[in-house]
Design a protein around this motif. Structure first.
Motif, short mmCIF file in Angstrom:
data_model
loop_
_atom_site.label_atom_id
_atom_site.label_comp_id
_atom_site.label_asym_id
_atom_site.label_seq_id
_atom_site.Cartn_x
_atom_site.Cartn_y
_atom_site.Cartn_z
N MET A 1 2.96 5.84 -3.41
CA MET A 1 4.03 6.77 -3.21
C MET A 1 4.60 7.14 -4.53
SD MET A 1 6.43 7.71 -1.13
CE MET A 1 5.32 8.11 -0.18
N ALA A 2 3.79 5.84 -5.92
CA ALA A 2 3.56 6.33 -6.59
C ALA A 2 2.44 6.84 -7.45
CB ALA A 2 3.29 4.23 -7.84
N GLU B 1 10.36 5.26 -7.34
CA GLU B 1 11.37 3.90 -7.65
C GLU B 1 10.49 3.00 -6.79
OE1 GLU B 1 12.88 1.45 -8.28
OE2 GLU B 1 14.35 2.98 -8.79
N VAL B 2 9.56 2.48 -6.64
CA VAL B 2 8.70 1.26 -6.10
C VAL B 2 9.33 0.13 -6.37
CG1 VAL B 2 7.43 3.24 -6.61
CG2 VAL B 2 7.27 1.21 -8.33
N ALA C 1 0.97 -1.14 -0.05
CA ALA C 1 -0.33 -0.10 0.13
C ALA C 1 0.77 1.61 0.45
CB ALA C 1 -0.68 -0.27 1.15
N TYR C 2 1.81 1.23 0.79
CA TYR C 2 3.14 2.66 0.49
C TYR C 2 3.73 2.62 -0.36
CZ TYR C 2 6.93 5.35 1.93
OH TYR C 2 7.42 6.66 2.24
N LEU D 1 1.32 9.64 -6.54
CA LEU D 1 2.04 10.45 -6.03
C LEU D 1 2.90 11.40 -7.09
CD1 LEU D 1 1.95 10.78 -2.05
CD2 LEU D 1 1.03 11.88 -3.46
N PRO D 2 2.69 12.53 -6.86
CA PRO D 2 3.60 13.42 -7.55
C PRO D 2 5.31 13.35 -7.15
CG PRO D 2 1.97 14.81 -7.30
CD PRO D 2 1.74 13.73 -6.42
N ALA D 3 6.30 13.05 -7.88
CA ALA D 3 7.64 12.77 -7.62
C ALA D 3 8.36 13.78 -6.12
CB ALA D 3 7.99 12.88 -8.55
N GLU D 4 8.05 15.39 -6.46
CA GLU D 4 8.49 16.06 -5.39
C GLU D 4 7.57 15.72 -4.09
OE1 GLU D 4 8.02 19.67 -6.40
OE2 GLU D 4 9.72 19.83 -7.88
N ASP D 5 6.44 14.89 -4.11
CA ASP D 5 5.55 15.28 -2.80
C ASP D 5 5.81 13.47 -2.19
OD1 ASP D 5 4.29 17.19 -3.44
OD2 ASP D 5 2.33 16.40 -4.13
#
Length: 252
Positions: free
Chosen positions: A86-87, A133-134, A81-82, A89-93
């Motif tokens: 992360m994926a 990076e996921v 889920a984490y 969201l925008p990279a900066e956020d």
């Protein structure tokens, strides 16, 4: 960017106090200076000792920002889920929020984020292109249990504390190699040797050999995030033993 941090609050306060002292000295003609240490002591009391202090303010502010971003999500988040969050969201956020979680974990301990995520926070999620990076396929974690006695390797007298934090390392045949900065030797870590400690955290620390075999290394803690691209983010702490002299290692 973590936003509010303990160090930033102290630096801002110290800067304001310096201005206050300068103005006070000019106003009084530098005739009396006893108020300077008194004011500094009072400032320290207000910011560090009282129940409402900078450490608590920082923790609460970071947690509030993270929890606001996690509204309507079931907590604590699993690893899957984490990564999905992360994926999304925008990279900066994603980098900002992951950094705040890592900051909380480092400064206040894992328990400070246990109600938010159910595993150790990865330190680096963005890749070189700025994308998230996921591809973490395995996480290994261990900390030496309290009260566990360890044996000093026979023939060795001195020990040097080594800390390597958030090192990007390559893997070859299931092995991570980390060169020392102060001696011409390399620590070789086989992942197969670490997995039992990750599974059973009550085991004593692992004693490893360097590539040259001259300096035994007692691994007291590790956080390793193994990625699908054959690389790993490594944070380790331990003691390297030496026979003849004390070697000073700069902590990273």
């Amino acid at each position: 960017d973590y936003g509010i941090t303990i160090n930033r609050l102290y630096l801002a306060t110290l800067n304001a106090w310096f201005y206050f002292v300068c103005i006070g000295l000019l106003a009084t003609g530098a005739r009396r200076i006893s108020w300077i240490p008194i004011s500094f002591s009072a400032l320290f009391l207000l910011t560090s000792v009282l129940p409402v202090n900078y450490a608590g303010i920082t923790r609460n502010a970071l947690r509030a920002d993270i929890l606001k971003a996690l509204e309507n999500k079931t907590l604590p988040l699993s690893e899957e889920a984490y990564e999905a969050w992360m994926a999304s969201l925008p990279a900066e956020d994603a980098e900002r929020l992951n950094g705040k979680l890592a900051y909380l974990q480092d400064w206040y301990g894992k328990q400070s984020v246990d109600d938010i995520i159910g595993f150790y926070v990865p330190y680096n999620i963005p890749n070189e292109q700025g994308d998230v990076e996921v591809g973490v396929i395995e996480r290994l974690h261990y900390e030496q249990p309290e009260g566990v006695a360890v044996n000093i390797p026979q023939g060795y007298t001195y020990s040097t504390l080594i800390r390597l934090k958030d090192v990007a390392a390559s893997m070859t045949n299931g092995q991570i190699r980390l060169p020392f900065s102060d001696i011409k030797d390399t620590l070789a870590i086989r992942l197969e040797a670490l997995r039992p400690l990750d599974t059973d955290g009550s085991q004593p620390p692992l004693v490893l050999r360097t590539v040259k075999g001259e300096a035994p290394f007692m691994l007291t803690s590790f956080h390793i995030f193994i990625r699908g691209d054959g690389k790993a983010d490594v944070t380790i702490c331990g003691y390297r033993f030496d026979k003849d002299k004390i070697i000073i290692q700069k902590c990273n």
